[in-house]
Motif scaffolding. Sequence first.
Motif, PDB file in Angstrom:
ATOM      1  N   LYS A 143       0.926  -1.574  -0.431  1.00 21.91           N
ATOM      2  CA  LYS A 143      -0.101   0.132   0.077  1.00 21.91           C
ATOM      3  C   LYS A 143       1.330   1.291   0.213  1.00 21.91           C
ATOM      4  CE  LYS A 143      -3.608   2.170   2.616  1.00 21.91           C
ATOM      5  NZ  LYS A 143      -4.833   2.289   3.537  1.00 21.91           N
ATOM      6  N   TRP A 144       0.576   2.407  -0.813  1.00 21.29           N
ATOM      7  CA  TRP A 144       1.857   3.108  -1.413  1.00 21.29           C
ATOM      8  C   TRP A 144       0.733   4.660  -1.253  1.00 21.29           C
ATOM      9  CZ3 TRP A 144       6.758   2.360  -2.707  1.00 21.29           C
ATOM     10  CH2 TRP A 144       6.883   1.212  -2.924  1.00 21.29           C
ATOM     11  N   ILE A 145       1.175   5.717   0.520  1.00 20.76           N
ATOM     12  CA  ILE A 145      -0.028   6.342   0.205  1.00 20.76           C
ATOM     13  C   ILE A 145       0.773   7.426   0.016  1.00 20.76           C
ATOM     14  CG2 ILE A 145      -1.474   5.256   1.498  1.00 20.76           C
ATOM     15  CD1 ILE A 145      -0.602   6.339   4.552  1.00 20.76           C
ATOM     16  N   ASN A 146       1.436   8.654  -0.085  1.00 15.64           N
ATOM     17  CA  ASN A 146       1.297  10.544  -0.278  1.00 15.64           C
ATOM     18  C   ASN A 146       1.052  10.904   1.695  1.00 15.64           C
ATOM     19  OD1 ASN A 146      -1.232  11.059  -1.359  1.00 15.64           O
ATOM     20  ND2 ASN A 146      -0.613  13.138  -1.759  1.00 15.64           N
ATOM     21  N   ALA A 147       1.950  12.302   1.425  1.00 23.19           N
ATOM     22  CA  ALA A 147       0.856  12.809   2.791  1.00 23.19           C
ATOM     23  C   ALA A 147       1.291  13.954   2.457  1.00 23.19           C
ATOM     24  CB  ALA A 147       1.944  12.049   3.819  1.00 23.19           C
ATOM     25  N   PRO A 148      -0.172  14.245   1.870  1.00 23.57           N
ATOM     26  CA  PRO A 148      -0.816  15.753   1.491  1.00 23.57           C
ATOM     27  C   PRO A 148       0.032  16.932   2.083  1.00 23.57           C
ATOM     28  CG  PRO A 148      -2.621  14.572   1.036  1.00 23.57           C
ATOM     29  CD  PRO A 148      -1.715  13.499   2.199  1.00 23.57           C
ATOM     30  N   ASP A 149       0.605  17.910   1.587  1.00 25.85           N
ATOM     31  CA  ASP A 149       0.802  19.445   2.625  1.00 25.85           C
ATOM     32  C   ASP A 149      -0.421  20.333   2.637  1.00 25.85           C
ATOM     33  OD1 ASP A 149       3.537  18.080   2.493  1.00 25.85           O
ATOM     34  OD2 ASP A 149       4.248  19.567   0.157  1.00 25.85           O
ATOM     35  N   SER A 150      -0.895  19.983   2.369  1.00 24.53           N
ATOM     36  CA  SER A 150      -2.613  21.324   1.727  1.00 24.53           C
ATOM     37  C   SER A 150      -3.650  20.449   1.370  1.00 24.53           C
ATOM     38  CB  SER A 150      -2.157  22.404   1.319  1.00 24.53           C
ATOM     39  OG  SER A 150      -1.858  22.027  -0.804  1.00 24.53           O
ATOM     40  N   GLU A 151      -4.864  21.193   2.060  1.00 26.84           N
ATOM     41  CA  GLU A 151      -5.791  21.186   1.780  1.00 26.84           C
ATOM     42  C   GLU A 151      -6.517  20.784  -0.199  1.00 26.84           C
ATOM     43  OE1 GLU A 151      -8.842  19.843   3.137  1.00 26.84           O
ATOM     44  OE2 GLU A 151      -6.810  19.474   4.643  1.00 26.84           O
ATOM     45  N   ALA A 152      -5.597  21.805  -0.571  1.00 29.31           N
ATOM     46  CA  ALA A 152      -5.017  21.741  -1.915  1.00 29.31           C
ATOM     47  C   ALA A 152      -4.888  20.485  -2.759  1.00 29.31           C
ATOM     48  CB  ALA A 152      -5.024  22.548  -2.826  1.00 29.31           C
ATOM     49  N   GLU A 153      -4.023  19.408  -1.853  1.00 27.77           N
ATOM     50  CA  GLU A 153      -3.576  17.973  -2.504  1.00 27.77           C
ATOM     51  C   GLU A 153      -3.976  17.192  -2.814  1.00 27.77           C
ATOM     52  OE1 GLU A 153       1.004  16.571  -2.086  1.00 27.77           O
ATOM     53  OE2 GLU A 153       0.824  18.436  -1.117  1.00 27.77           O
ATOM     54  N   MET A 154      -3.919  16.706  -3.729  1.00 27.38           N
ATOM     55  CA  MET A 154      -3.661  15.296  -3.568  1.00 27.38           C
ATOM     56  C   MET A 154      -4.173  14.115  -2.694  1.00 27.38           C
ATOM     57  SD  MET A 154      -5.839  14.196  -7.682  1.00 27.38           S
ATOM     58  CE  MET A 154      -4.409  14.474  -8.173  1.00 27.38           C
ATOM     59  N   GLU A 155      -4.786  13.172  -2.477  1.00 29.53           N
ATOM     60  CA  GLU A 155      -4.436  12.742  -1.567  1.00 29.53           C
ATOM     61  C   GLU A 155      -4.623  10.989  -2.095  1.00 29.53           C
ATOM     62  OE1 GLU A 155      -6.295   9.528   2.679  1.00 29.53           O
ATOM     63  OE2 GLU A 155      -6.170  12.141   2.459  1.00 29.53           O
ATOM     64  N   ILE A 156      -4.194  10.031  -2.163  1.00 30.03           N
ATOM     65  CA  ILE A 156      -3.353   8.957  -3.229  1.00 30.03           C
ATOM     66  C   ILE A 156      -3.022   8.217  -3.044  1.00 30.03           C
ATOM     67  CG2 ILE A 156      -2.066   8.372  -5.233  1.00 30.03           C
ATOM     68  CD1 ILE A 156      -1.510  11.840  -5.834  1.00 30.03           C
ATOM     69  N   THR A 157      -3.749   7.178  -2.724  1.00 30.54           N
ATOM     70  CA  THR A 157      -3.329   5.894  -2.498  1.00 30.54           C
ATOM     71  C   THR A 157      -3.203   4.414  -3.789  1.00 30.54           C
ATOM     72  OG1 THR A 157      -4.518   6.148  -0.244  1.00 30.54           O
ATOM     73  CG2 THR A 157      -3.880   3.857  -0.910  1.00 30.54           C
ATOM     74  N   VAL A 158      -2.355   4.100  -3.646  1.00 30.58           N
ATOM     75  CA  VAL A 158      -1.757   2.658  -5.041  1.00 30.58           C
ATOM     76  C   VAL A 158      -1.954   1.340  -3.944  1.00 30.58           C
ATOM     77  CG1 VAL A 158      -0.747   2.272  -6.419  1.00 30.58           C
ATOM     78  CG2 VAL A 158      -0.832   4.135  -5.999  1.00 30.58           C
TER      79      VAL A 158
END
Length: 130
Positions: free
Chosen positions: A34-49
Amino acid sequence: LFTMGGITVEEYLNRVTKHSDDAALKENQFFRGKWINAPDSEAEMEITVLIESNMDAIFVKASIDKENTDFYDTDHLHMEADKLCFTFRTKNNILVEVKAKIDGNTMNADLNGTESHYGSYQLNRNNTTY
């Protein structure tokens, strides 16, 4: 004892005849998880692969919403060495292409839509919940 390229004939034959068998072993599938990002702001997408496998068959699902409630099946999956590329269609029927490079527990992904670039993101492997 005959050797070629630093390996014996027996080692060479073993590699040539069984190399595809090794692809089915989970310990050789460095990309799984499971790969996830840590968005820096509300505008940035939250992505999970999610990258799963069944022997040597690989399955990828992607989510780009904040709650990760919509996971999209992928098409056109291609992986070569540490590079991964796939596409998916969102619920709004937007085609998204993902090109990523995996380096250890980090995936650097570039997302492009039909009409615009969605950005470049760093995702980290999170196997504690997968």
